[in-house]
Each structure stands twice: as C-alpha cells, then as structure tokens.
Design a protein around this motif. Sequence first.
Motif, short mmCIF file in Angstrom:
data_model
loop_
_atom_site.label_atom_id
_atom_site.label_comp_id
_atom_site.label_asym_id
_atom_site.label_seq_id
_atom_site.Cartn_x
_atom_site.Cartn_y
_atom_site.Cartn_z
N LEU A 17 -6.10 -44.18 1.58
CA LEU A 17 -5.76 -45.42 2.26
C LEU A 17 -4.63 -45.22 3.28
O LEU A 17 -4.62 -45.86 4.33
CB LEU A 17 -5.38 -46.49 1.23
CG LEU A 17 -6.51 -46.92 0.30
CD1 LEU A 17 -6.01 -47.89 -0.75
CD2 LEU A 17 -7.66 -47.54 1.10
N ASP A 18 -3.69 -44.34 2.96
CA ASP A 18 -2.66 -44.01 3.95
C ASP A 18 -3.29 -43.37 5.19
O ASP A 18 -2.90 -43.67 6.33
CB ASP A 18 -1.64 -43.04 3.35
CG ASP A 18 -0.63 -43.74 2.46
OD1 ASP A 18 -0.51 -44.98 2.56
OD2 ASP A 18 0.04 -43.07 1.66
N ALA A 21 -6.32 -43.88 6.24
CA ALA A 21 -7.05 -44.93 6.94
C ALA A 21 -6.10 -45.76 7.81
O ALA A 21 -6.41 -46.09 8.96
CB ALA A 21 -7.77 -45.83 5.94
N GLU A 22 -4.94 -46.08 7.26
CA GLU A 22 -3.96 -46.86 8.02
C GLU A 22 -3.48 -46.09 9.24
O GLU A 22 -3.29 -46.66 10.33
CB GLU A 22 -2.80 -47.24 7.10
CG GLU A 22 -1.94 -48.35 7.64
CD GLU A 22 -1.07 -48.97 6.55
OE1 GLU A 22 0.16 -48.82 6.64
OE2 GLU A 22 -1.63 -49.58 5.62
N HIS A 23 -3.26 -44.79 9.05
CA HIS A 23 -2.82 -43.97 10.18
C HIS A 23 -3.91 -43.85 11.24
O HIS A 23 -3.63 -43.95 12.44
CB HIS A 23 -2.45 -42.58 9.67
CG HIS A 23 -1.93 -41.67 10.74
ND1 HIS A 23 -0.63 -41.72 11.20
CD2 HIS A 23 -2.53 -40.68 11.46
CE1 HIS A 23 -0.46 -40.82 12.14
NE2 HIS A 23 -1.58 -40.16 12.31
N ALA A 24 -5.17 -43.67 10.81
CA ALA A 24 -6.27 -43.57 11.77
C ALA A 24 -6.42 -44.86 12.56
O ALA A 24 -6.69 -44.84 13.77
CB ALA A 24 -7.57 -43.23 11.03
N GLU A 25 -6.25 -46.00 11.89
CA GLU A 25 -6.36 -47.28 12.59
C GLU A 25 -5.24 -47.44 13.61
O GLU A 25 -5.46 -47.92 14.73
CB GLU A 25 -6.31 -48.42 11.58
CG GLU A 25 -6.47 -49.79 12.23
CD GLU A 25 -6.29 -50.91 11.24
OE1 GLU A 25 -6.98 -51.93 11.37
OE2 GLU A 25 -5.44 -50.78 10.33
N THR A 26 -4.02 -47.04 13.23
CA THR A 26 -2.90 -47.13 14.16
C THR A 26 -3.15 -46.30 15.41
O THR A 26 -2.92 -46.74 16.54
CB THR A 26 -1.60 -46.67 13.48
OG1 THR A 26 -1.35 -47.50 12.34
CG2 THR A 26 -0.42 -46.77 14.43
N THR A 33 -2.21 -34.81 5.28
CA THR A 33 -2.02 -36.24 5.50
C THR A 33 -0.89 -36.45 6.50
O THR A 33 0.11 -35.72 6.44
CB THR A 33 -1.68 -36.95 4.17
OG1 THR A 33 -2.65 -36.60 3.19
CG2 THR A 33 -1.66 -38.47 4.35
N PRO A 34 -1.01 -37.42 7.40
CA PRO A 34 0.09 -37.69 8.33
C PRO A 34 1.38 -38.05 7.59
O PRO A 34 1.34 -38.74 6.56
CB PRO A 34 -0.42 -38.87 9.16
CG PRO A 34 -1.91 -38.78 9.05
CD PRO A 34 -2.20 -38.24 7.70
N ALA A 35 2.51 -37.59 8.08
CA ALA A 35 3.80 -37.88 7.47
C ALA A 35 4.16 -39.36 7.65
O ALA A 35 3.73 -40.01 8.60
CB ALA A 35 4.89 -37.00 8.07
N ALA A 45 12.13 -32.42 5.10
CA ALA A 45 11.00 -32.39 6.02
C ALA A 45 10.30 -33.74 5.99
O ALA A 45 10.49 -34.53 5.07
CB ALA A 45 10.00 -31.29 5.61
N PRO A 46 9.47 -34.04 7.01
CA PRO A 46 8.64 -35.25 6.95
C PRO A 46 7.49 -35.05 5.97
O PRO A 46 6.84 -34.00 5.96
CB PRO A 46 8.13 -35.39 8.40
CG PRO A 46 8.22 -34.02 8.97
CD PRO A 46 9.35 -33.32 8.30
N VAL A 47 7.25 -36.03 5.12
CA VAL A 47 6.19 -35.94 4.11
C VAL A 47 5.41 -37.25 4.08
O VAL A 47 5.86 -38.28 4.57
CB VAL A 47 6.76 -35.64 2.71
CG1 VAL A 47 7.47 -34.30 2.68
CG2 VAL A 47 7.69 -36.75 2.25
N CYS A 48 4.22 -37.22 3.47
CA CYS A 48 3.42 -38.43 3.30
C CYS A 48 3.94 -39.21 2.10
O CYS A 48 4.71 -38.70 1.28
CB CYS A 48 1.94 -38.08 3.12
SG CYS A 48 1.58 -37.14 1.61
N GLN A 49 3.50 -40.46 1.96
CA GLN A 49 3.97 -41.29 0.85
C GLN A 49 3.57 -40.69 -0.49
O GLN A 49 4.31 -40.76 -1.47
CB GLN A 49 3.38 -42.71 0.98
CG GLN A 49 3.97 -43.53 2.10
CD GLN A 49 5.36 -44.07 1.76
OE1 GLN A 49 6.00 -43.62 0.82
NE2 GLN A 49 5.82 -45.03 2.53
N SER A 50 2.38 -40.09 -0.56
CA SER A 50 1.92 -39.54 -1.83
C SER A 50 2.82 -38.40 -2.30
O SER A 50 3.26 -38.37 -3.44
CB SER A 50 0.48 -39.04 -1.69
OG SER A 50 0.03 -38.45 -2.89
#
Length: 438
Positions: free
Chosen positions: A163-164, A166-171, A251-253, A267-272
């Motif tokens: 879902l993260d 998906a949200e990034h792809a939509e943005t 996954t995008p950070a 470092a930048p990381v994803c929510q997961s």
Amino acid sequence: MTERVVPGRADGLIALDAADALWIGLTAGGGVPTAAGALTRSPARAGAGYVLLGSRVVATVRADGGRWGVEEREVRRAAEELNAVGTDRRDLVRVGPFRATPEPERDGETSLCWRRRVAAQLREPSARPHHVAGIDWRRVLVEHTRDGSRRTWWLPRTVVRLLDAAEHAETRWLRAAGTRGTVTAAARPPAAPPRPAGDADGRRSTSPEDSADPPRPYGKELEGQLYSVLSRRPGITGKVAGWMCAVCHGTPAAVLDHCHEHGYVRAPVCQSCNTRERPDHLYADDVRVANRYTRLFQTDAEDWLRHWHRCTGCRARTVLPLPHLAAWTAFIACRSLRPTHRAPRGREPCGLLRVSWTGSQNAPRSCLFTVTVDSCPAGEHRVLARIPYREAAERFRGWLADTAPAVAAAAGPDRLDGLPARPRPVVADTSGEGLALF
C-alpha cells in the motif's frame, strides 16, 4: 478521439465492470485478498484518468458513449504482480490508532491516503467498508486489545509495503500529469499507458507515470549529518522520497531513520523498515524481544548491522543503541539459556522473552541488563541472566566480527574525532505513537 470497449479482447479496452470481474478472478488464489468493485467502487474514480490495482497505476480511457474502460492486459499485469506477493500473517505492522499529528492537506478523493482511510473505517464500523487499491484489507487486519480496553490494529508487513508503494506510485502519476491531486472527472484524463513496438494495432501513447524519475539508490549523501539540523531544512521530505529504502532496496523511502543516542542520521527508509527496526518497548527501560528480531539479528543481520552503523557514533564505538544492544543480548547472547517446553511438534521456547536495564550507557560501569522469561506455563525461569553493559558490548563486538566482517572492519575507536564525549540519553518511548522515532 474515443476508443471502443470490446469485452474479452486481450489487446483492447474492457468496461470497468468486466475489469472488476477479471481482477477478482485473476487474484482469487493469491496471498493478498482482493475486493470486488476495485475499479468502480470508492475510492476508485475512473474519471480521474486512472485507478490503483495493487501497487500499479492503471490508466482509464473514455470510450464510445461516454463510458470508461481500461486495457485488459494492464489489469492482468497488475494481478500478476499482486499474486507474486507472499504474505506472512505473523509479521505484523501497527497501523493505528496513533495520536493525531499534523499532516499535509490532501484531496481524499484523488489520493489514496490508505492509513487515514483504514483508521476512518475502523472508527466507524457501521460505515460501508471500502477497499484500498483493490485490496480487501479487512480480511488480513489483526486487532489486539491491551488491558481489556485499548485496541490496536495491525496489518501484515507485506500488505503495508504494498500500500505504501501504491501511494507512492499514485503521487508520481499525479505529479507527472501536472496535477496536485485535484483531478476531476471533467478534467482531461491522462493518456493511456504506452504500448511497446509491435502491438497488434500499431498505436503508441505515453504515460505520465513513465515520465517521472524513479527513486534512486541511496549512497552516503547524508552520512555524518545531525538529524536535528537536517530535519528542519526546507524540502527535505521531498528529497527523502527521491531515494529507495536503504535497507530493503525495494520500496520508496518515506522517513529519515536516525540514532537517538548520538543524533546522527542513518539513512532514508520506508515505513515498513522503520517500524521493523523500532525496539518493542514495554516501558522506557524494558524491551519485549519479539519474533521479528529473528530477521534483525539472524536472517537479515548483515543488512541491519550495516544500517545501524551508518550512525557515526555507533560505528566509532562499535556498539548498538542501548535498546538494540539489550534486545541483542537477550536474543543472541542468552539464546542457550532460554528454556523449552513440550509442544505438539516437539519442544518450543518457553514463554515471552524480555530484557530490562538499570542505569545508563552514559555510565557503563553501573548499567546492567536483566533477561527474563514472562508467561512461563510452569511459572518458572523468571530471570535468565544479569549481564553488565560492558560485557554485553564486548560480546557484541566479537559476534559482529564473525557475523558481518565488513561492517566490523569499518568500525573502530580510531574514528572518535568530533564525536560527543557522552552519548545522549535514550529518547523516552511513546508506545508507537510516532513512527519516525526509530
């Protein structure tokens, strides 16, 4: 010029209701449950020029008679990608409720905002349930109740990552299409996704999604910088989103992970990955050692050790932050001390593993770890070991050299120049309210 909807034609457009049925049929045997009405029921809005199916943006096209359609092959591709996702329903991520925090204003009709949608649905159980990106999240939701009153909600980590994404792809789609999340049905929809050379009808088109730059791998651009300074720079959130997660690389950070003892950015990381790395505090000086530490200290140990040692202070002192070192001590150093009990499939570890500490890493001589077992069926084995901080740190250094030699080789006391003489105290726990803490 509009195009004709031809149901059943693999290279043509199909109506949205036919695409709904196709989506359900293709994903019926997958590990992630899907929902009916993925293209026709809220929050999907074909009139905005696209729909989300899993982590994929699928463009919609206005057809003859004003009806909307999608390319059948795009639905099939989205289903194929979703079916490739495995789900471990024991590896969970908390998705709410959290304390209300200020967030950027978004148009809820054209932006997924899946965490807000899930929270709103769970606060109003009588409301009609909505899918998110075609996924039936309710079928994999886990609810925990603490002290008979406080409830928390959890989803499998793979679903959260999906879902993260998906949200990034939509943005990215909305930005590339020149929108700010306010596309309406009356607006001109984006063009359909591009067809590779050699399509049956020879048509070619462009997709806004393809024109956006994908997230880039993270190097060492932020190494040695203090989080307290970097987090206040204008535009840092957008810059973070331009990197891939520095841990999972898939996954995008979304956030900047940092060390709370020394204050340096890791470092930048994803929510997961951000929630996976976070110590599971019971109290400010007490950590529950859950099953997820298997991946942190065994399965994916080298990746996580490299990530933790991106902190200049931890790398120089060849150590981990106090809560992490405590969890390592209980999970690795005291593994042979943990008792087992009979189980239907042999013997299993006893009870729940927990580690607490007295004193502080600022005074290593007085800091002591106490490893215990809670919820033992026989009421035994309460205290397994008491280990001084310095002994635990020495054990960790030896284990690090055997487990991740490259990480150990990059650490050492010759890099103490410019570090604070005393590490900062551990940041008090907030019971999971702030996901950016660790």
